[in-house]
Write an enzyme that holds these catalytic residues in place. Structure first.
Site, PDB file in Angstrom:
ATOM      1  N   THR A  50      -5.987   7.265   6.959  1.00 50.89           N
ATOM      2  CA  THR A  50      -5.845   6.235   5.934  1.00 50.89           C
ATOM      3  C   THR A  50      -7.270   5.857   5.535  1.00 50.89           C
ATOM      4  O   THR A  50      -8.187   5.977   6.348  1.00 50.89           O
ATOM      5  CB  THR A  50      -5.108   4.997   6.465  1.00 50.89           C
ATOM      6  OG1 THR A  50      -5.861   4.424   7.537  1.00 50.89           O
ATOM      7  CG2 THR A  50      -3.707   5.344   6.963  1.00 50.89           C
ATOM      8  N   GLY A  51      -7.455   5.414   4.307  1.00 50.83           N
ATOM      9  CA  GLY A  51      -8.803   5.063   3.869  1.00 50.83           C
ATOM     10  C   GLY A  51      -9.146   5.747   2.566  1.00 50.83           C
ATOM     11  O   GLY A  51      -8.253   6.210   1.839  1.00 50.83           O
TER      12      GLY A  51
ATOM     13  N   THR B  84       1.685   6.931   0.541  1.00 50.33           N
ATOM     14  CA  THR B  84       0.809   5.876   0.026  1.00 50.33           C
ATOM     15  C   THR B  84       1.058   5.602  -1.456  1.00 50.33           C
ATOM     16  O   THR B  84       1.564   6.471  -2.179  1.00 50.33           O
ATOM     17  CB  THR B  84      -0.666   6.312   0.196  1.00 50.33           C
ATOM     18  OG1 THR B  84      -1.528   5.236  -0.148  1.00 50.33           O
ATOM     19  CG2 THR B  84      -1.009   7.488  -0.682  1.00 50.33           C
TER      20      THR B  84
ATOM     21  N   SER C 104       0.807  -1.215   0.000  1.00 51.65           N
ATOM     22  CA  SER C 104       0.000   0.000   0.000  1.00 51.65           C
ATOM     23  C   SER C 104       0.844   1.270   0.000  1.00 51.65           C
ATOM     24  O   SER C 104       0.301   2.372  -0.021  1.00 51.65           O
ATOM     25  CB  SER C 104      -0.905   0.008   1.236  1.00 51.65           C
ATOM     26  OG  SER C 104      -0.142   0.159   2.418  1.00 51.65           O
TER      27      SER C 104
ATOM     28  N   THR D 120      -2.365   2.891   3.272  1.00 51.38           N
ATOM     29  CA  THR D 120      -1.545   4.105   3.422  1.00 51.38           C
ATOM     30  C   THR D 120      -0.832   3.991   4.757  1.00 51.38           C
ATOM     31  O   THR D 120      -1.278   3.246   5.625  1.00 51.38           O
ATOM     32  CB  THR D 120      -2.491   5.342   3.476  1.00 51.38           C
ATOM     33  OG1 THR D 120      -3.239   5.409   2.271  1.00 51.38           O
ATOM     34  CG2 THR D 120      -1.738   6.648   3.697  1.00 51.38           C
TER      35      THR D 120
ATOM     36  N   ARG E  96      -4.746   9.893 -10.846  1.00 50.91           N
ATOM     37  CA  ARG E  96      -5.662  10.085  -9.695  1.00 50.91           C
ATOM     38  C   ARG E  96      -4.835  10.427  -8.440  1.00 50.91           C
ATOM     39  O   ARG E  96      -3.834   9.799  -8.156  1.00 50.91           O
ATOM     40  CB  ARG E  96      -6.481   8.824  -9.470  1.00 50.91           C
ATOM     41  CG  ARG E  96      -7.409   8.871  -8.226  1.00 50.91           C
ATOM     42  CD  ARG E  96      -6.762   8.270  -6.996  1.00 50.91           C
ATOM     43  NE  ARG E  96      -7.663   8.196  -5.849  1.00 50.91           N
ATOM     44  CZ  ARG E  96      -7.287   7.855  -4.623  1.00 50.91           C
ATOM     45  NH1 ARG E  96      -6.034   7.551  -4.380  1.00 50.91           N
ATOM     46  NH2 ARG E  96      -8.157   7.810  -3.640  1.00 50.91           N
ATOM     47  N   VAL E  97      -5.281  11.442  -7.728  1.00 46.17           N
ATOM     48  CA  VAL E  97      -4.599  11.846  -6.499  1.00 46.17           C
ATOM     49  C   VAL E  97      -5.568  11.677  -5.333  1.00 46.17           C
ATOM     50  O   VAL E  97      -6.717  12.113  -5.411  1.00 46.17           O
ATOM     51  CB  VAL E  97      -4.123  13.319  -6.605  1.00 46.17           C
ATOM     52  CG1 VAL E  97      -3.584  13.810  -5.277  1.00 46.17           C
ATOM     53  CG2 VAL E  97      -3.058  13.451  -7.694  1.00 46.17           C
ATOM     54  N   GLY E  98      -5.108  11.039  -4.276  1.00 45.84           N
ATOM     55  CA  GLY E  98      -5.956  10.836  -3.106  1.00 45.84           C
ATOM     56  C   GLY E  98      -5.766  11.929  -2.069  1.00 45.84           C
ATOM     57  O   GLY E  98      -5.301  13.034  -2.372  1.00 45.84           O
ATOM     58  N   ASP E  99      -6.113  11.590  -0.839  1.00 45.64           N
ATOM     59  CA  ASP E  99      -6.042  12.581   0.236  1.00 45.64           C
ATOM     60  C   ASP E  99      -4.641  12.737   0.829  1.00 45.64           C
ATOM     61  O   ASP E  99      -4.324  13.776   1.412  1.00 45.64           O
ATOM     62  CB  ASP E  99      -7.020  12.213   1.358  1.00 45.64           C
ATOM     63  CG  ASP E  99      -6.735  10.831   1.945  1.00 45.64           C
ATOM     64  OD1 ASP E  99      -6.297   9.941   1.188  1.00 45.64           O
ATOM     65  OD2 ASP E  99      -6.954  10.636   3.155  1.00 45.64           O
TER      66      ASP E  99
ATOM     67  N   GLY F 256      -9.650   8.082   0.034  1.00 50.16           N
ATOM     68  CA  GLY F 256      -9.152   9.445  -0.039  1.00 50.16           C
ATOM     69  C   GLY F 256     -10.138  10.470  -0.553  1.00 50.16           C
ATOM     70  O   GLY F 256     -10.155  11.615  -0.073  1.00 50.16           O
TER      71      GLY F 256
HETATM   72  N1  GLY Z   1      -5.914   7.340   1.502  1.00 46.68           N
HETATM   73  C1  GLY Z   1      -5.187   6.947   0.372  1.00 46.68           C
HETATM   74  C2  GLY Z   1      -5.850   7.231  -0.890  1.00 46.68           C
HETATM   75  O1  GLY Z   1      -7.060   7.246  -0.978  1.00 46.68           O
HETATM   76  O2  GLY Z   1      -5.179   7.419  -1.866  1.00 46.68           O
END
Ligand code: GLY
Length: 353
Positions: A255-256, A222, A88, A204, A232-235, A258
């Site tokens: 984590t989770g 992550t 991850s 993450t 794609r960009v997460g949180d 995003g």
């Molecule tokens: N929390 C990681 C993501 O969604 O990319």
């Protein structure tokens, strides 16, 4: 909607805090001087997601030797970024839909209220180190994609293949299981129908620390949502979403899923809740409650029972060295080094699995 938390003490104290806040008398307001930590190693704390036991151990070791808290947490998560068996994060992370590993990371140092981040960076094993360079050597907060790779290379980071055989195999199984109407054939006829869902992850690592002076720092790193669309960009690299540090109040990370965190700026909000007087655990639970309420408005984000259909975990550490974590669906663990013991502890949760 009111969601019943599994923690009656949260409901009790949360209600009390809410009343206090409404009365304009939060126990401890943002901007106020928080109680200081005891001097010396007894004030040291490191908190991380459950995959961060080695990270909390390493970071504490460095803190005890007087390291800067941001350097300590980065060195901690570097262990996980380098580990091919954690799929991850970093090297060995699960790739995007085209089989390429793209990484996101952010860092924030409370003492200077500074942050740095990289997003969708390829071929660099330790995006957390690059994020720190963005903070220290540029006037930017976030550099993405090809620009992030070029930036890292300019500072001597080697371009590496991050796709391990194990991750490539997992990607191939996902690709082959997507449809019976394409030309990607799985090796066996009896693949589970839900293969695509079953293998999708958004793991993450988040790691937060406070040193003996009461200075806070954090990092989140992550490989993001597996099989994501390229770019794609997460949180994790979004300050306020996947990480936030306020040196007067505390630090939080996530984590989770995003996208939901970006929508709700959860880490920022958790720190604000702590600033209103909530404990770290209460603040995490309160934000999960808020996120669950918002998820009910969106047809793709909840099941027929109204419960969120995604994973979400929050971690928080306040200026006093108190810590906590909470998961949308539990039970679940998080890693803490409290200065004496490094161990996984039980987090709070909103819904029982
Ligand atoms: N929390 C990681 C993501 O969604 O990319």
């Amino acid at each position: 909607m009111s969601i019943k938390t599994t923690r009656r003490d949260f409901l009790k104290s949360g209600a009390a805090l809410g009343a206090a806040a409404l009365a304009g008398a939060p126990a401890w307001s943002a901007g106020a001087q928080a109680p200081s930590l005891p001097a010396g190693p007894s004030g040291l704390r490191v908190v991380a997601s459950a995959n961060g036991v080695r990270a909390t151990d390493k970071a504490m070791d460095l803190l005890r030797n007087g390291a800067d808290p941001l350097d300590a947490v980065i060195a901690g998560v570097n262990i996980i970024e380098d580990d091919p068996n954690d799929m991850s994060v970093g090297y060995g992370g699960l790739p995007n839909e085209e089989g390429e590993v793209e990484l996101d990371a952010s860092v924030m140092r409370g003492a200077t209220h500074a942050s740095g981040a990289v997003a969708a960076i390829k071929n660099i094993k330790n995006p957390s180190k690059v994020a720190k360079l963005v903070m220290e050597r540029t006037n930017h907060c976030l550099i993405a994609g090809e620009g992030a790779l070029k930036f890292a290379q300019a500072y001597g980071f080697p371009k590496e293949n991050l796709l391990t055989e194990k991750a490539r195999e997992a990607w191939l199984r996902w690709k082959e299981g997507l449809s019976e109407k394409d030309d990607w054939y799985p090796p066996a006829k009896d693949l589970p129908e839900n293969l695509r869902t079953a293998l999708m992850t958004y793991g993450t690592i988040n790691c937060l620390a406070i040193d003996g002076r009461g200075d806070l720092a954090g990092v989140t790193t992550t490989s993001g949502l597996s099989w994501k669309r390229p770019g794609r960009v997460g949180d994790s690299p979004i300050i306020g979403a996947g990480l936030y540090v306020d040196n007067v109040i505390g630090a939080a990370g996530s984590t989770g899923f995003g996208e939901v965190n970006i929508l709700n700026l959860s880490s920022f909000q958790i720190v604000q809740f702590m600033g209103q007087g909530m404990s770290p655990e209460q603040a995490c639970l309160k934000q999960l409650e808020r996120v669950a309420d918002k998820a009910r408005l969106h047809p793709r984000l909840h099941g027929s029972d109204g419960k969120p259909n995604f994973g979400m975990s929050y971690y928080a550490l306040n200026k006093k060295g108190e810590f906590g974590a909470a998961m949308m669906t539990g039970p679940g663990k998080f890693s803490v080094h409290d200065g004496t013991t490094n161990a996984l502890r039980d987090g709070a949760y909103l819904f029982k699995a």
